[in-house]
Structures are given as C-alpha cells and as structure tokens.
Scaffold this motif. Structure first.
Motif, PDB file in Angstrom:
ATOM      1  N   ASP A 276       0.818  -1.212   0.000  1.00 21.98           N
ATOM      2  CA  ASP A 276       0.000   0.000   0.000  1.00 21.98           C
ATOM      3  C   ASP A 276       0.853   1.263   0.000  1.00 21.98           C
ATOM      4  O   ASP A 276       0.346   2.350  -0.305  1.00 21.98           O
ATOM      5  CB  ASP A 276      -0.929   0.010   1.229  1.00 21.98           C
ATOM      6  CG  ASP A 276      -1.953  -1.117   1.175  1.00 21.98           C
ATOM      7  OD1 ASP A 276      -2.197  -1.616   0.060  1.00 21.98           O
ATOM      8  OD2 ASP A 276      -2.479  -1.485   2.228  1.00 21.98           O
ATOM      9  N   ARG A 279       3.892   3.530  -4.852  1.00 25.51           N
ATOM     10  CA  ARG A 279       3.128   4.359  -5.775  1.00 25.51           C
ATOM     11  C   ARG A 279       2.743   3.588  -7.035  1.00 25.51           C
ATOM     12  O   ARG A 279       1.773   3.893  -7.695  1.00 25.51           O
ATOM     13  CB  ARG A 279       3.952   5.595  -6.186  1.00 25.51           C
ATOM     14  CG  ARG A 279       4.285   6.520  -5.038  1.00 25.51           C
ATOM     15  CD  ARG A 279       3.128   7.378  -4.655  1.00 25.51           C
ATOM     16  NE  ARG A 279       2.773   8.309  -5.708  1.00 25.51           N
ATOM     17  CZ  ARG A 279       1.955   9.333  -5.536  1.00 25.51           C
ATOM     18  NH1 ARG A 279       1.403   9.551  -4.364  1.00 25.51           N
ATOM     19  NH2 ARG A 279       1.665  10.141  -6.528  1.00 25.51           N
ATOM     20  N   GLU A 306       8.958   3.987  -5.930  1.00 31.08           N
ATOM     21  CA  GLU A 306       8.359   5.203  -5.378  1.00 31.08           C
ATOM     22  C   GLU A 306       7.424   4.826  -4.234  1.00 31.08           C
ATOM     23  O   GLU A 306       6.607   3.910  -4.366  1.00 31.08           O
ATOM     24  CB  GLU A 306       7.585   5.969  -6.449  1.00 31.08           C
ATOM     25  CG  GLU A 306       8.485   6.743  -7.399  1.00 31.08           C
ATOM     26  CD  GLU A 306       7.695   7.730  -8.245  1.00 31.08           C
ATOM     27  OE1 GLU A 306       6.446   7.635  -8.251  1.00 31.08           O
ATOM     28  OE2 GLU A 306       8.320   8.579  -8.896  1.00 31.08           O
ATOM     29  N   SER A 308       4.688   6.201  -1.087  1.00 33.46           N
ATOM     30  CA  SER A 308       3.766   7.275  -0.707  1.00 33.46           C
ATOM     31  C   SER A 308       4.160   7.863   0.640  1.00 33.46           C
ATOM     32  O   SER A 308       4.587   7.149   1.543  1.00 33.46           O
ATOM     33  CB  SER A 308       2.337   6.729  -0.614  1.00 33.46           C
ATOM     34  OG  SER A 308       1.921   6.221  -1.848  1.00 33.46           O
ATOM     35  N   LYS A 309       4.000   9.194   0.739  1.00 37.89           N
ATOM     36  CA  LYS A 309       4.157   9.882   2.010  1.00 37.89           C
ATOM     37  C   LYS A 309       2.779  10.309   2.507  1.00 37.89           C
ATOM     38  O   LYS A 309       1.801  10.283   1.758  1.00 37.89           O
ATOM     39  CB  LYS A 309       5.050  11.120   1.844  1.00 37.89           C
ATOM     40  CG  LYS A 309       6.495  10.811   1.539  1.00 37.89           C
ATOM     41  CD  LYS A 309       7.314  12.089   1.362  1.00 37.89           C
ATOM     42  CE  LYS A 309       7.390  12.881   2.645  1.00 37.89           C
ATOM     43  NZ  LYS A 309       8.280  14.055   2.488  1.00 37.89           N
ATOM     44  N   LYS A 310       2.743  10.719   3.739  1.00 35.19           N
ATOM     45  CA  LYS A 310       1.479  11.216   4.272  1.00 35.19           C
ATOM     46  C   LYS A 310       1.099  12.499   3.529  1.00 35.19           C
ATOM     47  O   LYS A 310       1.968  13.243   3.090  1.00 35.19           O
ATOM     48  CB  LYS A 310       1.624  11.486   5.775  1.00 35.19           C
ATOM     49  CG  LYS A 310       0.284  11.537   6.507  1.00 35.19           C
ATOM     50  CD  LYS A 310       0.483  11.500   8.002  1.00 35.19           C
ATOM     51  CE  LYS A 310      -0.853  11.393   8.710  1.00 35.19           C
ATOM     52  NZ  LYS A 310      -0.705  11.280  10.172  1.00 35.19           N
ATOM     53  N   ASN A 311      -0.171  12.772   3.395  1.00 34.91           N
ATOM     54  CA  ASN A 311      -0.689  13.944   2.694  1.00 34.91           C
ATOM     55  C   ASN A 311      -0.320  13.945   1.214  1.00 34.91           C
ATOM     56  O   ASN A 311       0.039  14.982   0.644  1.00 34.91           O
ATOM     57  CB  ASN A 311      -0.201  15.234   3.364  1.00 34.91           C
ATOM     58  CG  ASN A 311      -0.630  15.327   4.818  1.00 34.91           C
ATOM     59  OD1 ASN A 311      -1.736  14.920   5.160  1.00 34.91           O
ATOM     60  ND2 ASN A 311       0.256  15.832   5.664  1.00 34.91           N
ATOM     61  N   ASN A 312      -0.359  12.747   0.607  1.00 32.42           N
ATOM     62  CA  ASN A 312      -0.198  12.578  -0.841  1.00 32.42           C
ATOM     63  C   ASN A 312       1.184  12.960  -1.376  1.00 32.42           C
ATOM     64  O   ASN A 312       1.327  13.199  -2.570  1.00 32.42           O
ATOM     65  CB  ASN A 312      -1.269  13.386  -1.592  1.00 32.42           C
ATOM     66  CG  ASN A 312      -2.666  12.907  -1.290  1.00 32.42           C
ATOM     67  OD1 ASN A 312      -2.899  11.705  -1.178  1.00 32.42           O
ATOM     68  ND2 ASN A 312      -3.595  13.834  -1.125  1.00 32.42           N
ATOM     69  N   GLY A 313       2.172  13.014  -0.531  1.00 33.99           N
ATOM     70  CA  GLY A 313       3.540  13.232  -1.003  1.00 33.99           C
ATOM     71  C   GLY A 313       4.148  11.927  -1.478  1.00 33.99           C
ATOM     72  O   GLY A 313       3.517  10.862  -1.433  1.00 33.99           O
ATOM     73  N   ARG A 314       5.374  11.974  -1.954  1.00 37.19           N
ATOM     74  CA  ARG A 314       6.039  10.744  -2.376  1.00 37.19           C
ATOM     75  C   ARG A 314       7.549  10.939  -2.327  1.00 37.19           C
ATOM     76  O   ARG A 314       8.059  12.060  -2.392  1.00 37.19           O
ATOM     77  CB  ARG A 314       5.608  10.314  -3.770  1.00 37.19           C
ATOM     78  CG  ARG A 314       5.967  11.282  -4.870  1.00 37.19           C
ATOM     79  CD  ARG A 314       5.540  10.738  -6.212  1.00 37.19           C
ATOM     80  NE  ARG A 314       5.858  11.651  -7.292  1.00 37.19           N
ATOM     81  CZ  ARG A 314       5.662  11.381  -8.582  1.00 37.19           C
ATOM     82  NH1 ARG A 314       5.167  10.209  -8.931  1.00 37.19           N
ATOM     83  NH2 ARG A 314       5.968  12.252  -9.510  1.00 37.19           N
TER      84      ARG A 314
END
Length: 625
Positions: A276, A279, A306, A308-314
């Motif tokens: 999950d 990306r 890639e 995923s970061k919190k708040n849709n970052g990467r």
C-alpha cells in the motif's frame, strides 16, 4: 533499627526506579526499561509497606500496610520474572504472545481479592497486633492467601535462576552485572524467608539488595545495554528506514527513520500491507520477482521504488529486502529503505545537462564548420581582390613617375603627383588588408621563440630611425630588466612598428615630438608601453580606436593612414593570448598604448575536443549508482 532498614530500602529502590525511567529518556518503546523500573518501584513500595507494618500500633493500622505489601509483592514478582525472561533475550517462552499477560494474572487476581470487602476471608482469616513479636503482628492466612504466598516466591526464585544462568554463561561486563542482579535477588529471597520464621523483618536486607541492584544498573549499565535492548536501539537510531513485515507482508514494526521519511506513525502503518506504500501498481511484476527471489534465499541488489508519504507526497526509495527465517521457514521480511529522492533528481538533472551539452556540442561543431567555411571564402575573396587590384596598379606605379619627368606643364605635373600618391595609398590599403586578413586567421599557428624585450625594442627603433629623425622626434627607452617572453618575433616587430608610426603620424608638427618605450613584468605577463605627447584620445575614442578603418583625428601633413594599423595590432595580440588597450588624459594630452603578453608559450585556445572530455566525465557521473 528494623524501621530504619525498611525506610532506607524504600528510598534506595525508589531512587533507582526513577533513575531507570530518567535514563529511558522518555522512549517508552524500550519495554525492558519500563519493566525494570516497575520492578524496582514495586519493590520499594513493598519495603514501604513492611516499614509501616513495623511501626503500626494496633490491628486497624495494620490493614492498609498489609494490603500495600501484598499488592506490591505480587507486582514485584511478576515484573521481576518478566524482566528476567526478557533480559537474556534467549528464552523461547517469550515468543508466546500471551506470556506477558499470563505473568500478570496472579497480580490482578490477588489484587482483586485483597480489595474485596477490605480483606477477603479467603486470603486473610485474622490480623492481630502483637508487640511481643519481632514483626509486631500475627496473621492467619486462608486458602487463597497460602497460595498467594507461594506464587511470588516461585516467580522470584525462577528470576534468580535466570539471572544466575546469564552470569555463568556470559563473560566480562555481562557476567559481572548478571551476577550482581542475581545476588541482589538472593538477599531479597533470604530476607523474605527469615521474615516468615519471625527471625527478622523482610526489609532488613533490602538496602543490601538495593545496593547490588544499583551497582549492576548504574555502573555496568545492565538494563540499558542488553542483547534485547541493543537490537531495539539499533533499530530506533539507524539512519535508513526499516520496516518489518510478517510472511504476508503485513507491517508489524517500523523505526523512527521511516516515521521521519514518510510521515506515518506506528498506528498508521501497523498491520497494513507494505504494498500500500508503493506508488506503482500493487501487483508490480518487478516487486513480485524480487520478493520471490528473497523467499528462495537468493541474494539481490537493491532496486528503486516510489513510496507514498502522508498527505499525498512521495519519495524515491532504494529498497533492500531480506527474509526472516526460523527452522528454514520464512516467517517475515525486513525492508531496508534509503531515501534517494535528491540523488534521483540530481542524476536526472545531470542527464539533462549531458543531453544539453551534447546538443550544444553538435551545434558548436556545426557552427564552427560554417564559420570556417565563411572564413575560407573571405580569404579567397580577399586574395582574389588583392591579386586583381595589385596587378593593374603595378603598371601606373612604374609608368606615371616616368611620365612626370617628361612633362613640363606644372599644372599637369601636380595632377600626376596626386594620382601617383593615390595609387600608392590604394596599394598600401591592399597590403594592410592582406595583413589584417592574415592575422585574423587563428588557425595559422604562430612561430614562437624566446625574445629579449630590450633587443626587440632596439631592433624596431633602428628600423624606424630615418622616420624618427626626419620628423625630429626624441625617443626614450626605459630599462626593461632584460625580460624574456615567447612570441612570434616578426609579428611583435610589426606590432611595435605600427604603434611607433601611429605615435609619429598623430603628433602635430607644431609639437616637439617625444616617444617613450618601456617594459615591465606583471604577474605572469610582460607589459610593453608606447607613449607619445600627440593629440590624445577621448573616452569614446579609446574604445573605438582598435576598430577596422577607424581614424582618430588627422595625421601629419605628408603622412596618411588606412585605419587598419591598430586593428592589425589587436589581432596580433589576440593571437598571442594577450591584451591591448589605450590610456589618455584627454585631447591634446598624448596617449599610451599597453600590450600585455604571457611570458610562457602555453596556448589558451579552446579545443573542441575538451567538450568530448566533459561528456566522458558526465557519463561517468551518471553511471554511478
């Protein structure tokens, strides 16, 4: 005396428990530190309860100290065994996930019994104050109470054995610390046994137990650096992100680096599938292949994914995967993740720069070929024009002076003289243009040799001696310290000839002409100066004077100028990687022309091959992983 021993034990063990919490630095992920601090604090509370039982004066005052003593000893025995089982990090019993819960069942059960109707009859039948005994009380236990007395002894005795075993099987600091902990427990057990036989209160030897615990914990750091806590510390403090999953890739543990890297907390990620976080497609063939290789025990290189970061970052992560095995069976995976986002971006920018450099290189090569073609055409045109013009001029140049001698008409003679003069001017312009064309051809290599500045200046002055004397000029030559530099001698003579003739041409006849020639060393250059007291230059003229066909003022009567002399000088200096400039205080105040030429003969010309070297270096940088 017994009261003081009980109070001292309470103080020592309380301080030691607080010290362990303080050394934990607020990191409650260090479970062993929390367990040990509870063990020490519960032991200190038990010591306090025993102290209060000794100072009690009636049966009513005994009830609360008895409850405190029993509850604290149940908690102390559970935490002691819990710490002992965790401490060596070798007991397979702790792999059973319900084991910590089972350890604290006696504490919960007996605490409930003790606080049911004050003291439940199944636990305590009678409690009486008896000042004639050492402990100042007499207690009759019920069925549950007798069992409750056995359980703490059993737990503490097992703990003593585990610490003793760790001391025997290890070496160095671990052995010493483990033996100190087991010795402290031994005195606790001994004190409790003596208390049961009414020989002395249980708190009598607790200060001694606390002393052994303190030495083991403070001096030998036995709580803070153990095989179990060392692994946790490494996991917690390592710079790379670490994610541990079960065999189905569900996340069971992360370290602080992952929290900082992705912004997710333990709670956000616990029991979620690691896919999950990716990306890309969760069913990525590359990931599945990598995981299958790890499952089969193959070694693999890291690959990039890639995340995923919190708040849709990467971020872009370099991932290494290893398996966790027990009895040759895979039970989980460890993902080591390094944030390579900056490196990836730098690599991409470097790749784009390389492509731009290649494009610029190709454009430069094409433009160079075009310029070379144009220069060749220009040279051919100039030489063709010079040939076509010089040949027709040779006849009138040789015939007209003869015709002049035959003619007696003065008016006609004057016209012939003007024609002859103009023909010579045209001839000189053609020659100057050819010179300029030659010195603009930078592909023509200069024939450099070592030149003594003083000898060069004397040679040029000797060649211009008649011109200097005919125009009544005074020449001063300053000491040049016998400077030596590398240059094309013929071109240097041409350069100085032009500067001296210019100085004479543009000095009015009503001025007593003077020329000063000097030379000096400036860093790695030789600087030659030619000064005159002629008509001078304005600020604008100092810039334009080196342009082709530019003329500043009028030359002396009987002398003319093509406007190409200083342009030739500039080209000669440029061919030698030097500089030329003019200085003047203004009109009517004379001028000084400076020439700066490098002392050595190293070429500073740009070679198109240098671009290929740059490309090679860029390729090497991009290939670095």
């Amino acid at each position: 005396m017994f009261e003081i021993a009980g109070l001292a034990g309470f103080i020592i063990l309380s301080l030691l428990g607080v010290y362990v919490i303080y050394k934990n630095n607020g990191d409650y992920g260090q479970s062993l530190n929390i367990i040990v601090s509870l063990w020490l604090l519960s032991t200190s509370v038990w010591s306090l309860g025993q102290f209060l039982m000794i100072v009690a004066r009636n049966s009513e005052e005994l009830l609360i100290p008895i409850q405190i003593s029993f509850i604290s000893i149940f908690l102390m025995s559970s935490t002691t065994l819990h710490a002992a089982l965790n401490y060596p990090s070798k007991s397979k019993i702790m792999n059973f996930k319900w084991m910590p819960f089972l350890l604290y069942v006696p504490f919960a059960f007996f605490s409930f019994i003790l606080f049911t109707n004050n003291v439940h009859f199944l636990f305590l039948k009678t409690v009486a104050y008896n000042p004639n005994t050492i402990l100042h009380h007499s207690i009759t236990y019920g069925f549950v109470g007798n069992i409750g007395k056995i359980v703490p002894y059993l737990f503490i005795f097992i703990s003593f054995g585990l610490f003793l075993h760790s001391g025997i099987r290890n070496k160095g600091r671990v052995r010493t610390g483990s033996l100190l902990l087991s010795t402290g427990l031994f005195f606790g057990i001994l004190s409790s046994v003596l208390s049961e036989f009414q020989i002395m209160p249980a708190t009598t030897l607790f200060p001694l137990s606390g002393l052994f615990f303190a030495i083991a914990i403070i001096k030998y750091q036995m709580v803070f650096i153990t095989p179990a806590t060392a692994a946790n510390n490494i996991l917690r403090t390592m710079n790379d992100g670490l994610i541990i999953t079960d065999v189905n890739n569900n996340i069971i543990k992360i370290n602080n680096a992952i929290t900082s890297m992705l912004g997710f907390s333990d709670k956000d990620l616990f029991n979620k599938n690691i896919k999950d976080l990716f990306r890309n497609d969760n069913d990525s063939p590359l990931f599945s292949k990598m995981l299958q290789n790890v499952y089969n025990g193959k070694l693999i290189n890291s690959y990039t994914e890639e995340l995923s970061k919190k708040n849709n970052g990467r971020i872009c992560g370099s991932i290494n995967i290893s398996s966790i095995r027990e009895n040759d069976a895979v039970v989980g995976y460890v993902y080591n993740i390094r944030d390579v986002t900056k490196e990836k971006r730098s690599k991409q920018r470097l790749k784009e720069s390389k492509q731009a450099l290649e494009s610029t290189n190709k454009a430069l090569q094409k433009r160079t070929e075009e310029v070379e073609s144009l220069l060749n055409q220009k040279d051919e045109l100039i030489h063709l024009m010079a040939h076509d013009l010089k040949n027709p001029l040779s006849t009138p140049m040789s015939v007209l002076p003869l015709v002049e001698k035959k003619i007696t008409d003065e008016k006609l003679k004057r016209m012939l003289r003007v024609s002859i003069k103009n023909i010579h001017t045209i001839h000189r312009i053609i020659n100057e243009t050819l010179k300029l064309s030659k010195y603009e051809d930078f592909s023509d290599v200069t024939k450099q040799k070592k030149i003594h500045v003083s000898e060069l200046i004397k040679k040029v002055l000797d060649a211009n001696q008649s011109l200097i004397e005919n125009n009544q000029f005074n020449v001063e030559m300053t000491d040049s310290d016998d400077l030596v530099f590398c240059a094309d001698e013929f071109q240097m003579e041409e350069l100085l000839n032009n500067l001296i003739s210019n100085a004479i041409k543009y000095t009015p006849k009503n001025v007593s002409g003077m020329i000063k020639i000097g030379a000096k060393k400036d860093d790695e250059n030789v600087v030659i100066s030619v000064s005159d007291n002629g008509q001078g230059l304005s600020e604008q003229e100092k810039i334009k004077v080196f342009e082709k066909f530019y003329k500043s003022g009028s030359p002396r009567k009987g002398m003319d100028s093509t406007g190409l002399g200083l342009g030739i000088c500039k080209n000669i200096v440029t061919r030698h990687d030097g500089e030329i400039w003019a200085e003047s205080e203004g009109k009517g105040k004379g001028s000084t022309f400076y020439i700066s030429i490098p002392l050595n003969d190293e070429s500073k010309k740009i070679d198109i091959k240098n671009f290929n070297m740059v490309e090679q270096k860029v390729d090497e940088l991009i290939s670095i992983k």
